[in-house]
Scaffold this motif. Sequence first.
Motif: not given
Lengths: 205, 205, 205
Positions: B162-189
């Motif tokens: 999120y912090v990496f993408i946010a300077p370019y596009n706040a909404l995209l950063a939100l979506l990508v950062g959120g999905f990365v978190t979710l997928l990593l966590r679901l994968g970990a489970i």
Amino acid sequence: MELFFYWFDHLGVAVFAISGTLLAFRKNMDGFGVIVLASVTAIGGGTTRDLILDLPVFWAHDPTYLYTIAVAAVGTIIWLRFRDYIHQKTLAIADAIGLAFFTVMGAQKALEAGFPPLICVVMGTITACFGGMLRDVLARDVPMVLKGELYATTCLVGASVYVFIAPYNALLALLVGGFVTLLLRLGAIRWQWHLPVFHEHGDSR
Amino acid sequence: MELFFYWFDHLGVAVFAISGTLLAFRKNMDGFGVIVLASVTAIGGGTTRDLILDLPVFWAHDPTYLYTIAVAAVGTIIWLRFRDYIHQKTLAIADAIGLAFFTVMGAQKALEAGFPPLICVVMGTITACFGGMLRDVLARDVPMVLKGELYATTCLVGASVYVFIAPYNALLALLVGGFVTLLLRLGAIRWQWHLPVFHEHGDSR
Amino acid sequence: MELFFYWFDHLGVAVFAISGTLLAFRKNMDGFGVIVLASVTAIGGGTTRDLILDLPVFWAHDPTYLYTIAVAAVGTIIWLRFRDYIHQKTLAIADAIGLAFFTVMGAQKALEAGFPPLICVVMGTITACFGGMLRDVLARDVPMVLKGELYATTCLVGASVYVFIAPYNALLALLVGGFVTLLLRLGAIRWQWHLPVFHEHGDSR
């Protein structure tokens, strides 16, 4: 009036310090463990409230609260030297009185700072319950607030009564709100009132 | 945009309140214990973040968050009346969704307030993990964040994205950062990914 | 002088991070659990102090503290790869050094911000003890501060010495206060000094 509140606050701190001391005693803690547990119980709730409301933490600029805690804790220890044991009930009653004081004083402080009524009710509940919750977490007991008979619910009702009456008469609100909290809590202890407990199989008893 | 964030925040609060309610249910707590545990899980992380960043605590001036918690908790209880038991998995998935929301929202709030990138990443992680950590401490469980499969690590990675993408596009950063978190966590489970565990004898497995 | 304090602070953070890492190791936590426990131990006390005194939280604007923690934690893990086990004693001594640093630095920060002497003494104690207390609560150990041999009492004495000497010579106060804390704590560990423990039957041993 201001001064009256101030003494109310000290009285609440003293009874919660006693409640913390009694638990530390039951857990065979050393002299300083007693002071830590007494302090956390006595000022943990108010500190949490002040942090969340972004008000100056009430005891940081007024060390007399710490003297109150020290006197209450040492007094309790001395008193315990002349009595052989502690009734579980004594602990619960000291706790109930502190609960009543802190509920109305917490709601009052939030109301005075101009927060919305629901937040004031929650702050009364946090002021009253968080000290005891931190005490139980530190002493590795099951937090009373999570299992106990109407523990936090009494604060919620008492604080609501206070917030409802306060616009008309601050002192009356304080007294009625406090008494409602105290009576509900004592009734809950005496007759073991409790909210429905939820079980994994979906039946509430 | 502002409004969009606001609803995102409420959605995160709701799913974490559900996760707290489910644990309270599993622990056979009473009605108020449910509310306390749901609230601590839902707003504990954001409250910690706001206190550390010295911002106004997000729910202190806006009681609607508390309504969201109440609705989510009561809704969960009602839903549980018609189902017989709770899958351990349901709890973990509700938790994963809340984690994703809170990670990006926490990092976003710190970034907006002008804190350095590393602090923003840490704040995303704190927002996401502290509520659940407090929930587990209160319910006397081993905190998931300390034992769990990539629990906090997923937040750290998601917040960094999120912090990496946010300077370019706040909404995209939100979506990508959120999905990365979710997928990593679901994968970990799902596949039980985990970081090396350190043992007293020095061998990591 | 300012810079000197800054390095002192980092040294305290580093040794407490080591102490947190060692406990995480003993509890077989994963890589991130180690980081969380190291961080909570290292900055939990100072964060609590800054929140209560309403000062900016010391690490929120200066991420170098987080680097110090990461280096200390990773260094400890690497060191442990080449040694087979951890002496219980190593943990206690790292803890004692951190305790001494944090006691005087905590009291110093409160004194500099103009708080009354008693509050400064309490803040030194909170800075030194709360990180370890949170560490123990998270790791589900009995908090050392409540059971330990003169644990918090040494901070109280050390911070009092600091506050007493500080008006005359800040650096001397720092050194003497720190050494008093360290020696008292090491003596307490070595010869198992302890305050009277209070028992339910009223006899203190």
